[in-house]
Write a protein that holds these residues in place. Sequence first.
Motif, short mmCIF file in Angstrom:
data_model
loop_
_atom_site.label_atom_id
_atom_site.label_comp_id
_atom_site.label_asym_id
_atom_site.label_seq_id
_atom_site.Cartn_x
_atom_site.Cartn_y
_atom_site.Cartn_z
N MET A 193 0.84 -1.19 0.02
CA MET A 193 -0.21 0.06 0.03
C MET A 193 0.89 1.40 -0.10
SD MET A 193 -2.77 1.01 2.69
CE MET A 193 -3.33 -0.69 2.98
N SER A 194 0.62 2.28 -0.85
CA SER A 194 1.44 3.37 -1.07
C SER A 194 1.02 4.47 0.24
CB SER A 194 1.05 4.13 -2.27
OG SER A 194 -0.31 4.83 -2.08
N GLY A 195 2.13 5.29 0.38
CA GLY A 195 2.04 6.20 1.50
C GLY A 195 0.83 7.20 1.21
N THR B 91 -2.31 6.30 -0.14
CA THR B 91 -3.25 5.62 0.17
C THR B 91 -3.49 5.04 1.83
OG1 THR B 91 -2.82 4.20 -1.85
CG2 THR B 91 -4.33 3.07 -0.13
N THR B 92 -2.19 5.21 2.41
CA THR B 92 -2.19 5.09 3.79
C THR B 92 -2.62 6.26 4.60
OG1 THR B 92 -0.54 3.42 3.94
CG2 THR B 92 -0.84 4.23 5.85
N LEU B 93 -2.22 7.33 4.23
CA LEU B 93 -2.38 8.76 4.57
C LEU B 93 -4.04 8.96 4.28
CD1 LEU B 93 -1.53 10.98 6.16
CD2 LEU B 93 -0.67 12.10 4.21
N ARG B 94 -4.50 8.76 3.34
CA ARG B 94 -5.90 9.11 2.79
C ARG B 94 -6.75 8.34 3.60
NH1 ARG B 94 -4.25 8.24 -2.81
NH2 ARG B 94 -4.19 10.40 -3.72
N ARG B 95 -6.42 7.08 4.03
CA ARG B 95 -7.15 5.96 4.92
C ARG B 95 -7.40 6.81 6.03
NH1 ARG B 95 -6.06 0.08 4.04
NH2 ARG B 95 -7.00 0.44 2.20
N GLU B 96 -6.15 7.04 6.82
CA GLU B 96 -6.31 7.74 8.12
C GLU B 96 -7.04 9.03 8.24
OE1 GLU B 96 -2.00 8.16 8.98
OE2 GLU B 96 -1.63 6.19 9.10
#
Length: 197
Positions: free
Chosen positions: A1-3, A5-10
């Motif tokens: 998972m890209s950085g 994608t992770t930040l968007r999810r958070e």
Amino acid sequence: MSGKTTLRRELLAARRLLTSEDVRRTAAVLASAAADLPELTDARTVAAYVSVGREPGTHALLDALRARGVRVLLPVLMADNDLDWAVFEGAEHLVPAGRGLLEPDGAPLGPQAVLDADAVLLPGLAVDGRGMRLGRGGGSYDRVLARLASAGAHPALIVLLYDDEVVARVPDEPHDHPVDAVVTPAGALRFPPGDRA
């Protein structure tokens, strides 16, 4: 998972915790702060968007700009995810569109209409200290920013966010464009071009 994608999810998870009252109260503060930005007080045409769900609210700002005599352009999502534009004629002229969006019911002006804007309000999930913006990942506004750049147009690029969405670092890619300012309930931050290294 890209950085990204992770930040968007958070960030989206944090927005889901906001109450309707949080969103309403913040929208009023954002409208007042944004309406006082010189980039918007001096603008004749502003390309904006209609906030939905728990996005930082734009409705009051759209009304304030229109009442001031500013020509407000709103996006119309096309089948290929690019954006056309139509003039905002008031909340009663917004109609439901795909993906839960609201769009103006007026005649589309074409994707190039954004080139007339003195300022562009961009939706976003975060901005960092360099002015790099994290969008939702659909690519629609990447196309808008590329269109502006290829035409040599330089409207003020502004993002409305919640206070905790100004972050230390947004993962960026070569095609990403920095913004000029972010408005949060705490106030406005500007990003001079020299600070973007």
